[in-house]
Design a protein around this motif. Structure first.
Motif, PDB file in Angstrom:
ATOM      1  N   ASP A   1       1.207  -8.746   6.703  1.00  0.00           N
ATOM      2  CA  ASP A   1       2.039 -10.120   6.755  1.00  0.00           C
ATOM      3  C   ASP A   1       3.126 -10.168   7.256  1.00  0.00           C
ATOM      4  O   ASP A   1       3.963  -8.980   7.640  1.00  0.00           O
ATOM      5  CB  ASP A   1       2.064 -10.659   5.354  1.00  0.00           C
ATOM      6  CG  ASP A   1       0.705 -10.968   4.775  1.00  0.00           C
ATOM      7  OD1 ASP A   1      -0.380 -11.398   5.362  1.00  0.00           O
ATOM      8  OD2 ASP A   1       0.535 -11.525   3.562  1.00  0.00           O
ATOM      9  N   PRO A   2       3.434 -11.259   8.040  1.00  0.00           N
ATOM     10  CA  PRO A   2       4.754 -11.363   8.672  1.00  0.00           C
ATOM     11  C   PRO A   2       5.932 -10.896   7.548  1.00  0.00           C
ATOM     12  O   PRO A   2       5.970 -11.130   6.548  1.00  0.00           O
ATOM     13  CB  PRO A   2       4.948 -12.591   8.804  1.00  0.00           C
ATOM     14  CG  PRO A   2       3.417 -13.235   9.084  1.00  0.00           C
ATOM     15  CD  PRO A   2       2.890 -12.602   8.174  1.00  0.00           C
ATOM     16  N   ASP A   3       7.002 -10.263   8.139  1.00  0.00           N
ATOM     17  CA  ASP A   3       8.166  -9.876   7.498  1.00  0.00           C
ATOM     18  C   ASP A   3       7.932  -8.845   6.164  1.00  0.00           C
ATOM     19  O   ASP A   3       8.477  -8.940   5.225  1.00  0.00           O
ATOM     20  CB  ASP A   3       8.733 -11.042   6.921  1.00  0.00           C
ATOM     21  CG  ASP A   3       9.516 -11.938   7.975  1.00  0.00           C
ATOM     22  OD1 ASP A   3       9.771 -11.417   9.110  1.00  0.00           O
ATOM     23  OD2 ASP A   3       9.359 -13.251   8.081  1.00  0.00           O
ATOM     24  N   GLU A   4       6.914  -7.911   6.379  1.00  0.00           N
ATOM     25  CA  GLU A   4       6.683  -7.070   5.412  1.00  0.00           C
ATOM     26  C   GLU A   4       6.429  -5.630   6.075  1.00  0.00           C
ATOM     27  O   GLU A   4       6.002  -5.652   7.155  1.00  0.00           O
ATOM     28  CB  GLU A   4       5.498  -7.345   4.319  1.00  0.00           C
ATOM     29  CG  GLU A   4       4.071  -7.054   4.801  1.00  0.00           C
ATOM     30  CD  GLU A   4       3.158  -7.451   3.960  1.00  0.00           C
ATOM     31  OE1 GLU A   4       3.280  -7.514   2.684  1.00  0.00           O
ATOM     32  OE2 GLU A   4       1.920  -7.619   4.316  1.00  0.00           O
ATOM     33  N   THR A   5       6.925  -4.770   5.325  1.00  0.00           N
ATOM     34  CA  THR A   5       6.478  -3.408   5.656  1.00  0.00           C
ATOM     35  C   THR A   5       5.182  -2.774   5.805  1.00  0.00           C
ATOM     36  O   THR A   5       4.270  -3.253   4.843  1.00  0.00           O
ATOM     37  CB  THR A   5       7.439  -2.319   5.260  1.00  0.00           C
ATOM     38  OG1 THR A   5       7.064  -2.200   3.836  1.00  0.00           O
ATOM     39  CG2 THR A   5       8.928  -2.666   5.344  1.00  0.00           C
ATOM     40  N   LEU A   6       4.799  -1.896   6.452  1.00  0.00           N
ATOM     41  CA  LEU A   6       3.309  -1.437   5.993  1.00  0.00           C
ATOM     42  C   LEU A   6       3.283  -0.920   4.530  1.00  0.00           C
ATOM     43  O   LEU A   6       2.037  -1.072   4.021  1.00  0.00           O
ATOM     44  CB  LEU A   6       2.843  -0.262   7.155  1.00  0.00           C
ATOM     45  CG  LEU A   6       2.913  -0.530   8.551  1.00  0.00           C
ATOM     46  CD1 LEU A   6       3.183   0.630   9.197  1.00  0.00           C
ATOM     47  CD2 LEU A   6       1.581  -1.316   8.748  1.00  0.00           C
ATOM     48  N   ILE A   7       4.362  -0.309   4.003  1.00  0.00           N
ATOM     49  CA  ILE A   7       3.977   0.103   2.606  1.00  0.00           C
ATOM     50  C   ILE A   7       3.932  -1.058   1.773  1.00  0.00           C
ATOM     51  O   ILE A   7       3.172  -0.914   0.666  1.00  0.00           O
ATOM     52  CB  ILE A   7       5.504   1.098   2.423  1.00  0.00           C
ATOM     53  CG1 ILE A   7       5.176   2.547   3.084  1.00  0.00           C
ATOM     54  CG2 ILE A   7       5.479   1.371   0.810  1.00  0.00           C
ATOM     55  CD1 ILE A   7       6.291   3.175   3.111  1.00  0.00           C
TER      56      ILE A   7
ATOM     57  N   VAL B   1      -3.578   1.683   8.970  1.00  0.00           N
ATOM     58  CA  VAL B   1      -2.614   2.614   8.467  1.00  0.00           C
ATOM     59  C   VAL B   1      -3.115   3.051   7.005  1.00  0.00           C
ATOM     60  O   VAL B   1      -3.136   2.049   6.019  1.00  0.00           O
ATOM     61  CB  VAL B   1      -1.355   2.525   8.517  1.00  0.00           C
ATOM     62  CG1 VAL B   1      -0.453   3.369   7.984  1.00  0.00           C
ATOM     63  CG2 VAL B   1      -1.102   2.185  10.090  1.00  0.00           C
ATOM     64  N   CYS B   2      -3.562   4.167   6.805  1.00  0.00           N
ATOM     65  CA  CYS B   2      -4.107   4.436   5.318  1.00  0.00           C
ATOM     66  C   CYS B   2      -3.165   5.432   4.750  1.00  0.00           C
ATOM     67  O   CYS B   2      -2.733   6.316   5.301  1.00  0.00           O
ATOM     68  CB  CYS B   2      -5.425   5.315   5.577  1.00  0.00           C
ATOM     69  SG  CYS B   2      -6.093   5.571   4.071  1.00  0.00           S
ATOM     70  N   PHE B   3      -2.875   4.875   3.410  1.00  0.00           N
ATOM     71  CA  PHE B   3      -2.132   5.617   2.598  1.00  0.00           C
ATOM     72  C   PHE B   3      -2.568   6.082   1.392  1.00  0.00           C
ATOM     73  O   PHE B   3      -3.948   5.636   1.103  1.00  0.00           O
ATOM     74  CB  PHE B   3      -0.841   4.560   1.927  1.00  0.00           C
ATOM     75  CG  PHE B   3       0.098   3.750   3.092  1.00  0.00           C
ATOM     76  CD1 PHE B   3       1.179   4.549   3.179  1.00  0.00           C
ATOM     77  CD2 PHE B   3      -0.392   2.685   3.628  1.00  0.00           C
ATOM     78  CE1 PHE B   3       2.153   3.885   4.281  1.00  0.00           C
ATOM     79  CE2 PHE B   3       0.499   2.247   4.478  1.00  0.00           C
ATOM     80  CZ  PHE B   3       1.651   2.769   4.878  1.00  0.00           C
ATOM     81  N   SER B   4      -2.074   7.252   0.793  1.00  0.00           N
ATOM     82  CA  SER B   4      -2.655   7.600  -0.544  1.00  0.00           C
ATOM     83  C   SER B   4      -1.382   7.054  -1.551  1.00  0.00           C
ATOM     84  O   SER B   4      -0.232   6.842  -1.057  1.00  0.00           O
ATOM     85  CB  SER B   4      -2.704   9.217  -0.554  1.00  0.00           C
ATOM     86  OG  SER B   4      -1.378   9.659  -0.576  1.00  0.00           O
TER      87      SER B   4
ATOM     88  N   HIS C   1      -5.588  -5.816  15.552  1.00  0.00           N
ATOM     89  CA  HIS C   1      -5.148  -6.493  14.066  1.00  0.00           C
ATOM     90  C   HIS C   1      -4.405  -5.176  13.548  1.00  0.00           C
ATOM     91  O   HIS C   1      -5.289  -4.125  13.548  1.00  0.00           O
ATOM     92  CB  HIS C   1      -6.225  -6.927  13.445  1.00  0.00           C
ATOM     93  CG  HIS C   1      -6.984  -8.242  13.912  1.00  0.00           C
ATOM     94  ND1 HIS C   1      -6.933  -9.454  13.332  1.00  0.00           N
ATOM     95  CD2 HIS C   1      -7.488  -8.481  15.173  1.00  0.00           C
ATOM     96  CE1 HIS C   1      -7.497 -10.347  14.118  1.00  0.00           C
ATOM     97  NE2 HIS C   1      -7.784  -9.715  15.039  1.00  0.00           N
ATOM     98  N   ILE C   2      -3.428  -5.258  12.857  1.00  0.00           N
ATOM     99  CA  ILE C   2      -2.743  -4.319  12.082  1.00  0.00           C
ATOM    100  C   ILE C   2      -3.236  -4.481  10.830  1.00  0.00           C
ATOM    101  O   ILE C   2      -3.153  -5.470   9.947  1.00  0.00           O
ATOM    102  CB  ILE C   2      -1.284  -4.435  11.985  1.00  0.00           C
ATOM    103  CG1 ILE C   2      -0.791  -4.350  13.716  1.00  0.00           C
ATOM    104  CG2 ILE C   2      -0.576  -3.182  11.406  1.00  0.00           C
ATOM    105  CD1 ILE C   2      -1.261  -2.983  14.580  1.00  0.00           C
ATOM    106  N   THR C   3      -3.669  -3.279  10.042  1.00  0.00           N
ATOM    107  CA  THR C   3      -4.322  -3.414   8.689  1.00  0.00           C
ATOM    108  C   THR C   3      -3.731  -1.923   8.009  1.00  0.00           C
ATOM    109  O   THR C   3      -3.438  -1.231   8.523  1.00  0.00           O
ATOM    110  CB  THR C   3      -5.797  -3.548   8.553  1.00  0.00           C
ATOM    111  OG1 THR C   3      -6.302  -2.363   9.180  1.00  0.00           O
ATOM    112  CG2 THR C   3      -6.520  -4.597   9.194  1.00  0.00           C
ATOM    113  N   VAL C   4      -3.940  -2.150   6.723  1.00  0.00           N
ATOM    114  CA  VAL C   4      -3.403  -1.131   5.787  1.00  0.00           C
ATOM    115  C   VAL C   4      -4.651  -0.816   4.894  1.00  0.00           C
ATOM    116  O   VAL C   4      -5.589  -1.856   4.442  1.00  0.00           O
ATOM    117  CB  VAL C   4      -1.996  -1.313   4.946  1.00  0.00           C
ATOM    118  CG1 VAL C   4      -0.946  -1.654   5.786  1.00  0.00           C
ATOM    119  CG2 VAL C   4      -2.295  -2.581   4.120  1.00  0.00           C
ATOM    120  N   ALA C   5      -4.736   0.294   4.287  1.00  0.00           N
ATOM    121  CA  ALA C   5      -5.607   0.690   3.311  1.00  0.00           C
ATOM    122  C   ALA C   5      -5.170   1.636   2.395  1.00  0.00           C
ATOM    123  O   ALA C   5      -3.827   2.277   2.940  1.00  0.00           O
ATOM    124  CB  ALA C   5      -7.010   1.281   3.838  1.00  0.00           C
ATOM    125  N   THR C   6      -5.492   2.006   1.209  1.00  0.00           N
ATOM    126  CA  THR C   6      -5.089   2.768   0.038  1.00  0.00           C
ATOM    127  C   THR C   6      -5.994   3.589  -0.563  1.00  0.00           C
ATOM    128  O   THR C   6      -7.001   3.087  -0.956  1.00  0.00           O
ATOM    129  CB  THR C   6      -4.109   1.958  -1.015  1.00  0.00           C
ATOM    130  OG1 THR C   6      -3.406   1.045  -0.186  1.00  0.00           O
ATOM    131  CG2 THR C   6      -3.473   2.770  -1.833  1.00  0.00           C
TER     132      THR C   6
END
Length: 148
Positions: free
Chosen positions: A40-46, A84-87, A6-11
């Protein structure tokens, strides 16, 4: 059995030593996590990081860097997540924003306050991402390449 990560993001959003955290109801109890969720489909990680942060906290944020990319297999269900964790910097709060289902609310907590609530963490990735942030790990957003 087919393996599907599962591809996830965190901030990570920090303000004077406090981190924007999400309290959510999961598996019959309240747990703490960074603002995070699935791509979600069709969105970038950012775009996903910005959306998830707003949906879970009511905060508009501006991503500034990538902290790290983490692989984690949840012991509770055996599912593997690539996070993928962003600041990001906080831009604007929308106090009346309707948060996602299951979200109790947003909290600003110090690292020490988080450590005192270790039993309430959604996963160990919480402190790992914060510690990487505090260690100065910053990779340019250009690391993230949109699809062609």
């Amino acid at each position: 059995m087919q393996w599907l990560p599962h591809i996830t993001v965190a901030t990570i959003v920090e303000d004077n030593g406090r981190f924007l955290m999400v309290e959510e109801h999961k598996a019959g109890r309240n747990v703490l996590n960074q603002p995070a969720g699935h791509l979600d489909p069709d969105e970038t990680l950012i775009e996903a990081a910005v959306r998830e942060t707003l949906e879970e906290t009511g905060w508009d944020v501006e991503p500034t860097s990538v902290i790290g990319i983490y692989l984690y297999t949840a012991p509770s269900n055996g599912v593997t997540y690539q996070r993928v964790c962003f600041s990001a910097k906080a831009v604007k709060h929308h106090p009346d924003y309707q948060l996602d289902d299951g979200i109790v609310g947003a909290k600003w907590l110090t690292r020490d306050e988080l450590l005192a609530q270790r039993d309430n963490w959604r996963s160990e990735l919480i402190i790992r991402c914060i510690d990487d942030y505090l260690a100065g790990n910053r990779f340019g957003l250009e690391l993230i390449r949109p699809s062609l």
